[in-house]
Design a protein around this motif. Structure first.
Motif, PDB file in Angstrom:
ATOM      1  N   ARG A 432      25.052  63.179  74.417  1.00  0.00           N
ATOM      2  CA  ARG A 432      23.949  63.798  75.159  1.00  0.00           C
ATOM      3  C   ARG A 432      24.112  63.594  76.667  1.00  0.00           C
ATOM      4  NH1 ARG A 432      20.860  61.692  70.833  1.00  0.00           N
ATOM      5  NH2 ARG A 432      20.250  59.894  72.106  1.00  0.00           N
ATOM      6  N   ALA A 435      26.675  66.085  77.824  1.00  0.00           N
ATOM      7  CA  ALA A 435      26.114  67.436  77.845  1.00  0.00           C
ATOM      8  C   ALA A 435      25.163  67.614  79.021  1.00  0.00           C
ATOM      9  CB  ALA A 435      25.393  67.714  76.530  1.00  0.00           C
ATOM     10  N   ALA A 436      24.307  66.622  79.275  1.00  0.00           N
ATOM     11  CA  ALA A 436      23.351  66.731  80.386  1.00  0.00           C
ATOM     12  C   ALA A 436      24.070  66.785  81.729  1.00  0.00           C
ATOM     13  CB  ALA A 436      22.389  65.550  80.349  1.00  0.00           C
ATOM     14  N   ARG A 439      25.812  70.204  82.061  1.00  0.00           N
ATOM     15  CA  ARG A 439      24.815  71.274  82.166  1.00  0.00           C
ATOM     16  C   ARG A 439      24.210  71.306  83.560  1.00  0.00           C
ATOM     17  NH1 ARG A 439      20.428  72.421  77.396  1.00  0.00           N
ATOM     18  NH2 ARG A 439      19.826  74.532  78.051  1.00  0.00           N
ATOM     19  N   HIS A 444      31.135  74.502  83.937  1.00  0.00           N
ATOM     20  CA  HIS A 444      30.520  75.124  82.777  1.00  0.00           C
ATOM     21  C   HIS A 444      31.524  75.810  81.858  1.00  0.00           C
ATOM     22  CE1 HIS A 444      26.984  74.823  85.541  1.00  0.00           C
ATOM     23  NE2 HIS A 444      26.479  74.340  84.430  1.00  0.00           N
ATOM     24  N   LEU A 456      29.680  69.825  72.132  1.00  0.00           N
ATOM     25  CA  LEU A 456      29.244  69.989  73.519  1.00  0.00           C
ATOM     26  C   LEU A 456      28.556  71.334  73.721  1.00  0.00           C
ATOM     27  CD1 LEU A 456      29.224  69.124  76.495  1.00  0.00           C
ATOM     28  CD2 LEU A 456      31.550  70.040  76.688  1.00  0.00           C
ATOM     29  N   ASN A 459      25.112  71.133  72.090  1.00  0.00           N
ATOM     30  CA  ASN A 459      24.202  70.254  72.838  1.00  0.00           C
ATOM     31  C   ASN A 459      23.706  70.884  74.132  1.00  0.00           C
ATOM     32  OD1 ASN A 459      23.985  68.015  71.129  1.00  0.00           O
ATOM     33  ND2 ASN A 459      25.829  67.048  71.938  1.00  0.00           N
ATOM     34  N   THR A 460      24.465  71.832  74.687  1.00  0.00           N
ATOM     35  CA  THR A 460      24.062  72.480  75.939  1.00  0.00           C
ATOM     36  C   THR A 460      23.495  73.880  75.718  1.00  0.00           C
ATOM     37  OG1 THR A 460      26.291  73.372  76.279  1.00  0.00           O
ATOM     38  CG2 THR A 460      25.825  71.197  77.226  1.00  0.00           C
ATOM     39  N   ASP A 461      23.267  74.251  74.465  1.00  0.00           N
ATOM     40  CA  ASP A 461      22.731  75.581  74.158  1.00  0.00           C
ATOM     41  C   ASP A 461      23.607  76.665  74.778  1.00  0.00           C
ATOM     42  OD1 ASP A 461      21.156  77.620  73.263  1.00  0.00           O
ATOM     43  OD2 ASP A 461      19.438  77.202  74.574  1.00  0.00           O
ATOM     44  N   GLU A 462      24.916  76.475  74.693  1.00  0.00           N
ATOM     45  CA  GLU A 462      25.923  77.418  75.164  1.00  0.00           C
ATOM     46  C   GLU A 462      25.935  77.596  76.680  1.00  0.00           C
ATOM     47  OE1 GLU A 462      27.108  80.518  71.774  1.00  0.00           O
ATOM     48  OE2 GLU A 462      25.117  80.915  72.592  1.00  0.00           O
ATOM     49  N   SER A 463      25.274  76.705  77.425  1.00  0.00           N
ATOM     50  CA  SER A 463      25.402  76.791  78.880  1.00  0.00           C
ATOM     51  C   SER A 463      26.725  76.216  79.356  1.00  0.00           C
ATOM     52  CB  SER A 463      24.240  76.059  79.564  1.00  0.00           C
ATOM     53  OG  SER A 463      24.270  74.676  79.261  1.00  0.00           O
ATOM     54  N   VAL A 464      27.358  75.404  78.527  1.00  0.00           N
ATOM     55  CA  VAL A 464      28.722  74.944  78.757  1.00  0.00           C
ATOM     56  C   VAL A 464      29.576  75.470  77.612  1.00  0.00           C
ATOM     57  CG1 VAL A 464      30.267  72.960  78.965  1.00  0.00           C
ATOM     58  CG2 VAL A 464      27.970  72.871  79.979  1.00  0.00           C
TER      59      VAL A 464
END
Length: 539
Positions: A432, A435-436, A439, A444, A456, A459-464
């Motif tokens: 986490r 990921a944080a 993000r 990215h 990963l 955990n980043t909701d596909e932002s990475v």
């Protein structure tokens, strides 16, 4: 059993004492697993994340996968079950695992119902109590979203209950029940082929129960149900290219080139490691010698269970079919366990990697009532004092075996709950943190190893977005190709590698003087590199 109770003009079911005890055991097992779910124990991984990403894509209407990304044999029913929750609450591990917890609760309810019908109420409560316990190997199979086993076990139990009800005449809509049986078969085949031995014996039990009816509309509904359930797999295979059909792919992953381990090693790995691990008698890192006794005893219990079922069937000769269906279903459970175990020990993995592959024996929990029933009968007969001296000795020994099984499972469960969750929670916290950090501050688009990438991304909701590399920085197992292509188009991708891993050392050698000059930071046990120019040695 439940008794109706009159209450102000209405009849309400009242639980008897065994049913109440079973309910308390079941609630304890569900609450225990709910706590583990909320803390993401056992630890997540990229295999599970792939199912989670598929659920995310389904929820957003982007994809409707039939099989796990990158495969052609593992059905995606678990992703479809999780998709509505992901759509409402967003991607998270507890949300992803909640349907598995519900399936576990259904599994307990159905196995209690079936065991009461086949055996006795107190024995059914005992079975539920055993299944409520669970060290890491057991709860990992029940709670993690890695395909197949959590949903096919309730399906088989419901099929057998339908068979019992049809034979006993307690099912009123008989044709619809047979059609439901077929639908469950089709869904199970699509979801996980490891359940095929149990589907075969459940089908034989159904034929025994209603063979004449299957010659008419019931048979047509049975076939229609199977076709509807397995339709996604049929459609996908019709569209698949040469060599990409499910049977070919499954055969390739199930076979291993090179010399085959001897049968003695495969049987030893299957019985002494696989069977105790699958029943919760060992920690996840392996069985000690004192925990392997159940694996030695297991074939003996299979033979004893089969003999007891045959004897009961012969005693019921001439009785109505509803009174003979119990032994038939018990034989089906014994045969399902034997065929599953035989299929497992035929694989070289039973000898070469028994700890990693014991998960394939988790379906043996279906047969627990039939396997332990001879011990319960012997112990109960000795307790009532209706047996000979030899019978009393056998009964005392059987009671000791049941007690040892219960105590061992309880001890291993308590040790896991007390000391075995810390590592999982630490790893989840580090994942986490990584990921944080990415993000918030980037990069990215990154490259990483298989066990980092999809977790990963989830955990980043596909932002990475992450592309998978092997340890030598060559393209790895990229299950979802659009991610790989997106990172490949990035002008300045980053690299996420475990500290001092082979990939880390290889990357530093390629960067040479730029390794310290390029932006590098450590987050949660990982190094994040973001060089000015991309490093893609495979191009």
């Amino acid at each position: 059993m439940s008794h109706p109770e009159q209450h102000r003009g209405r009849r309400r079911p009242r639980l008897d004492r065994p049913a109440l005890v079973a309910l308390l055991f079941g609630l304890a097992g569900v609450v225990y697993r709910l706590v583990l779910t909320l803390f993401t124990v056992p630890v997540s991984n990229s295999d599970e994340a792939t199912f989670g990403l598929a659920a995310l894509h389904i929820a957003r209407g982007r994809e409707h996968p039939v099989f796990l990304y990158g495969q052609h044999y593992m059905g995606m029913l678990e992703s479809y079950l999780a998709a509505p929750l992901v759509a409402v609450a967003g991607p998270s591990w507890p949300v992803l695992r909640l349907p598995m917890l519900a399936l576990y609760a259904v599994f307990l309810y159905l196995i209690h119902r079936l065991t009461r019908r086949l055996c006795t109420p107190w024995f059914a409560a005992f079975v539920v109590g055993l299944l409520a316990l669970g060290p890491e190997r057991v709860v990992r199979d029940q709670l993690t979203v890695v395909g197949g086993r959590p949903e096919v076990k309730p399906a088989v139990l419901l099929m057998l209950l339908i068979t019992v009800g049809l034979a006993a005449g307690t099912v009123h809509r008989r044709r619809l029940a047979v059609g439901l049986f077929g639908l469950l078969v089709g869904l199970a085949v699509w979801s996980d082929w490891l359940i095929l031995p149990y589907l075969a014996v459940a089908g034989l039990a159904l034929v025994w129960a209603v063979r004449r009816e299957l010659l008419g509309w019931s048979g047509l509904l049975l076939v229609a149900g199977v076709v509807v359930g397995v339709a996604p797999m049929i459609v996908d295979n019709l569209r698949a290219g040469p060599g990409d059909d499910s049977l070919t792919v499954f055969r390739e992953v199930s076979t291993k080139a090179g010399p085959q381990p001897p049968w003695s090693d495969r049987i030893r790995g299957g019985l002494l490691e696989g069977v105790p691990l699958a029943h919760g008698l060992c920690p996840v890192d392996g069985c000690g010698r004192w925990q392997q006794w159940f694996g030695v005893l297991y074939p003996v219990l299979l033979v004893a269970g089969a003999a007891l079922a045959v004897l009961a069937y012969r005693r019921a000769a001439g009785a109505p079919r509803g009174e003979r269906v119990g032994p038939v279903v018990q034989l089906a459970l014994i045969a399902g366990a034997a065929l599953t175990l035989l299929s497992y020990v035929r694989s070289p993995l039973a000898a070469t990697s028994p700890l990693d592959n014991a998960r394939y024996l988790s379906v043996l929990q279906l047969s627990l009532p039939a396997v332990l029933w001879p011990l319960w009968v012997a112990a109960l007969t000795a307790w009532r004092g209706t047996s000979s001296v030899l019978g009393r000795f056998t009964g005392a020994l059987s009671a000791a075996v049941l007690a040892a099984l219960t105590v061992t499972t309880l001890v291993v469960t308590v040790l896991f709950a007390a000391t075995g969750t810390a590592a999982s929670r630490t790893e989840e916290r580090q994942a986490r943190e990584l990921a944080a950090a990415l993000r918030a501050d980037g990069p990215h688009e990154v490259y990483g190893d298989y066990w980092t990438c999809n977790r990963l991304i989830f955990n980043t909701d596909e932002s990475v977005i992450c592309g998978v590399l092997d340890g030598d920085l060559s393209p790895g197992q990229n299950r979802y190709r659009p991610y790989w292509r997106q990172v490949g188009r990035a002008e300045r991708p980053g690299y996420v590698v475990a500290v001092d891993s082979p990939m880390d050392r290889r990357l530093r050698r390629l960067l040479a003087d730029r390794a310290d000059a390029s932006p590098v930071r450590e987050v949660g046990g990982y190094r994040v590199y973001h060089p000015d120019t991309p490093v893609r040695p495979w191009r």
